[in-house]
Design a protein around this motif. Structure first.
Motif, mmCIF file in Angstrom:
data_model
loop_
_atom_site.group_PDB
_atom_site.id
_atom_site.type_symbol
_atom_site.label_atom_id
_atom_site.label_comp_id
_atom_site.label_asym_id
_atom_site.label_seq_id
_atom_site.Cartn_x
_atom_site.Cartn_y
_atom_site.Cartn_z
ATOM 1 N N ALA A 133 1.321 -6.275 9.377
ATOM 2 C CA ALA A 133 1.730 -5.121 8.572
ATOM 3 C C ALA A 133 3.129 -4.679 8.960
ATOM 4 O O ALA A 133 3.557 -4.828 10.110
ATOM 5 C CB ALA A 133 0.751 -3.967 8.746
ATOM 6 N N GLU A 134 3.834 -4.126 7.979
ATOM 7 C CA GLU A 134 5.190 -3.623 8.180
ATOM 8 C C GLU A 134 5.383 -2.394 7.312
ATOM 9 O O GLU A 134 4.526 -2.055 6.482
ATOM 10 C CB GLU A 134 6.210 -4.705 7.801
ATOM 11 N N VAL A 135 6.532 -1.739 7.471
ATOM 12 C CA VAL A 135 6.838 -0.501 6.759
ATOM 13 C C VAL A 135 8.047 -0.727 5.859
ATOM 14 O O VAL A 135 8.991 -1.418 6.227
ATOM 15 C CB VAL A 135 7.124 0.642 7.757
ATOM 16 N N SER A 136 7.996 -0.133 4.676
ATOM 17 C CA SER A 136 9.142 -0.126 3.778
ATOM 18 C C SER A 136 9.347 1.283 3.246
ATOM 19 O O SER A 136 8.381 2.039 3.093
ATOM 20 C CB SER A 136 8.938 -1.096 2.615
ATOM 21 N N THR A 137 10.592 1.628 2.964
ATOM 22 C CA THR A 137 10.903 2.913 2.340
ATOM 23 C C THR A 137 11.319 2.743 0.883
ATOM 24 O O THR A 137 11.664 3.729 0.227
ATOM 25 C CB THR A 137 12.035 3.613 3.109
ATOM 26 N N ASP A 138 11.271 1.517 0.384
ATOM 27 C CA ASP A 138 11.757 1.214 -0.962
ATOM 28 C C ASP A 138 10.590 0.935 -1.903
ATOM 29 O O ASP A 138 9.952 -0.113 -1.802
ATOM 30 C CB ASP A 138 12.689 0.003 -0.910
ATOM 31 N N PRO A 139 10.289 1.836 -2.836
ATOM 32 C CA PRO A 139 9.190 1.588 -3.770
ATOM 33 C C PRO A 139 9.356 0.325 -4.593
ATOM 34 O O PRO A 139 8.361 -0.256 -5.045
ATOM 35 C CB PRO A 139 9.200 2.831 -4.667
ATOM 36 N N ALA A 140 10.597 -0.134 -4.770
ATOM 37 C CA ALA A 140 10.833 -1.352 -5.543
ATOM 38 C C ALA A 140 10.369 -2.607 -4.815
ATOM 39 O O ALA A 140 10.414 -3.703 -5.382
ATOM 40 C CB ALA A 140 12.314 -1.470 -5.902
ATOM 41 N N CYS A 141 9.868 -2.455 -3.572
ATOM 42 C CA CYS A 141 9.318 -3.616 -2.864
ATOM 43 C C CYS A 141 8.078 -4.159 -3.568
ATOM 44 O O CYS A 141 7.614 -5.257 -3.232
ATOM 45 C CB CYS A 141 8.999 -3.272 -1.418
ATOM 46 N N VAL A 153 0.847 -1.193 0.000
ATOM 47 C CA VAL A 153 0.000 0.000 0.000
ATOM 48 C C VAL A 153 0.880 1.239 0.000
ATOM 49 O O VAL A 153 1.716 1.414 0.906
ATOM 50 C CB VAL A 153 -0.932 0.025 1.227
ATOM 51 N N PHE A 154 0.719 2.107 -0.991
ATOM 52 C CA PHE A 154 1.425 3.375 -1.038
ATOM 53 C C PHE A 154 0.522 4.457 -0.470
ATOM 54 O O PHE A 154 -0.577 4.688 -0.980
ATOM 55 C CB PHE A 154 1.837 3.722 -2.471
ATOM 56 N N GLY A 155 1.004 5.113 0.579
ATOM 57 C CA GLY A 155 0.230 6.113 1.287
ATOM 58 C C GLY A 155 -0.081 5.637 2.694
ATOM 59 O O GLY A 155 -0.259 4.434 2.930
ATOM 60 N N ALA A 156 -0.128 6.574 3.619
ATOM 61 C CA ALA A 156 -0.462 6.241 5.007
ATOM 62 C C ALA A 156 -1.514 7.198 5.555
ATOM 63 O O ALA A 156 -1.656 7.340 6.763
ATOM 64 C CB ALA A 156 0.790 6.271 5.874
ATOM 65 N N GLY A 157 -2.246 7.839 4.650
ATOM 66 C CA GLY A 157 -3.303 8.746 5.052
ATOM 67 C C GLY A 157 -4.589 8.010 5.379
ATOM 68 O O GLY A 157 -4.614 6.789 5.569
ATOM 69 N N ARG A 158 -5.689 8.755 5.383
ATOM 70 C CA ARG A 158 -6.950 8.206 5.883
ATOM 71 C C ARG A 158 -7.508 7.086 5.016
ATOM 72 O O ARG A 158 -8.258 6.233 5.495
ATOM 73 C CB ARG A 158 -7.978 9.313 6.050
ATOM 74 N N LEU A 159 -7.159 7.040 3.718
ATOM 75 C CA LEU A 159 -7.680 5.990 2.845
ATOM 76 C C LEU A 159 -6.878 4.699 2.920
ATOM 77 O O LEU A 159 -7.370 3.634 2.535
ATOM 78 C CB LEU A 159 -7.708 6.475 1.399
#
Length: 320
Positions: free
Chosen positions: A171-179, A124-130
């Motif tokens: 769930a986890e966090v990544s900073t690499d869009p190539a994930c 998922v790209f984005g961490a806002g309300r949606l």
């Protein structure tokens, strides 16, 4: 007329209701059973936000209007519904939470149709309300074992990942869009104006939901994805007119118009094909459509035993 607050909608709306309501809205839209003009937009003079007016008419049931205003990272929305025959006002609904869940419900409805049934990794790209509703509702329709949140704001991504994990969605966090190379499903709900991940990195068989960019001059997907994907839209006419994810690669030649198959509603009802095989890269473009808001709002108002405030509206059909 009934009044539904944010608190009431948080209590009433369920994942299945959100997905099924969007499914029916998409089908009605593709069959011409609901009339939805292209929405009106007013950009704020300060450039910090926009006001949308989104009307719709569901034949034999309701007509309504959704108004949503944004400023920076803030938004406010309401939906007003009338009965089509008597013109009686049925309800006024606060629509921030409703918008979140109709968006997530629409993305989940498309995912349920187009993503491989064995899909287990959702990026998922984005961490806002949606982002939260999309993560939750996609996990409702596919056996997601791992959700990866990618955001420019790491603190928000970590907070969302922690919340989802506490709810049982790993769930986890990544900073690499190539994930996205590890993804079975990719969902974008960002404010980005330019592509957020490399389309060439996607594996064959990935399903993508594009739910962020909503103007011709903004996009979340690059030309590499445009060259690879087969595309369905919430509203093909609106997306071809307003969605930069289609407008820009069509104008530049990266996207063949023949790969924009049509409305997701036609595929949901079987009038248009869905995924062809396990190797196809499928893409759903969502601009957001008043059909979804009106159907979900009407469904919420029609729940049995609804205990919410009501008030009388005086006057005749001419507003006197």
């Amino acid at each position: 007329m009934k009044l539904l607050s944010e608190a009431a909608l948080r209590r009433l709306l369920t994942p299945e209701m959100a997905v099924d309501s969007s499914t029916r809205a998409f089908i009605a839209l593709s069959r011409g059973e609901i009339l939805v003009p292209v929405r009106s937009e007013i950009m704020r003079p300060d450039g910090l936000g926009v006001v949308f007016a989104m009307p719709g008419y569901l034949s034999g049931r309701v007509f309504g209007l959704k108004v949503i205003a944004t400023r920076a990272a803030e938004s406010a929305a309401m939906v007003l519904l009338f009965e089509t025959e008597t013109l009686a006002p049925l309800g006024l609904l606060s629509a921030d939470y409703l918008t979140d869940w109709r968006t997530g419900g629409g993305i989940a409805a498309a995912t349920r149709l187009l993503a491989r049934e064995d899909s287990r990794v959702h990026v998922v790209f984005g961490a806002g309300r949606l982002a939260g509703p999309c993560a939750r509702l996609v996990a409702h329709v596919r056996p997601i074992a791992r959700t990866v949140i990618v955001s420019r704001t790491r603190a928000r991504a970590e907070a969302l990942a922690a919340q989802l994990s506490a709810e049982g969605i790993a769930a986890e966090v990544s900073t690499d869009p190539a994930c996205v190379a590890e993804a079975d499903i990719v969902t974008t709900v960002t404010n980005a104006a330019t592509p957020v991940f490399p389309g060439a990195a996607l594996r064959a068989g990935t399903h993508i939901n594009l739910g962020g960019a909503f103007r011709p001059d903004t996009r979340e997907a690059d030309d590499d994805l445009a060259r690879r994907a087969t595309i369905w839209c919430d509203s093909t006419a609106a997306c071809l007119a307003r969605a930069g994810d289609l407008v820009q690669p069509l104008a530049g030649g990266a996207l063949d118009r023949g790969r924009v198959l049509g409305d997701i509603g036609a595929a949901l009802v079987g009038d248009l094909r869905g995924r062809r095989d396990a190797q196809e890269v499928t893409l759903f473009k969502s601009l957001g459509n008043a059909a979804q808001d009106i159907c979900l709002a009407a469904d919420a108002l029609s729940l049995p035993g609804l205990d919410v405030p009501e008030f009388d509206v005086q006057g005749d059909a001419h507003g006197q």
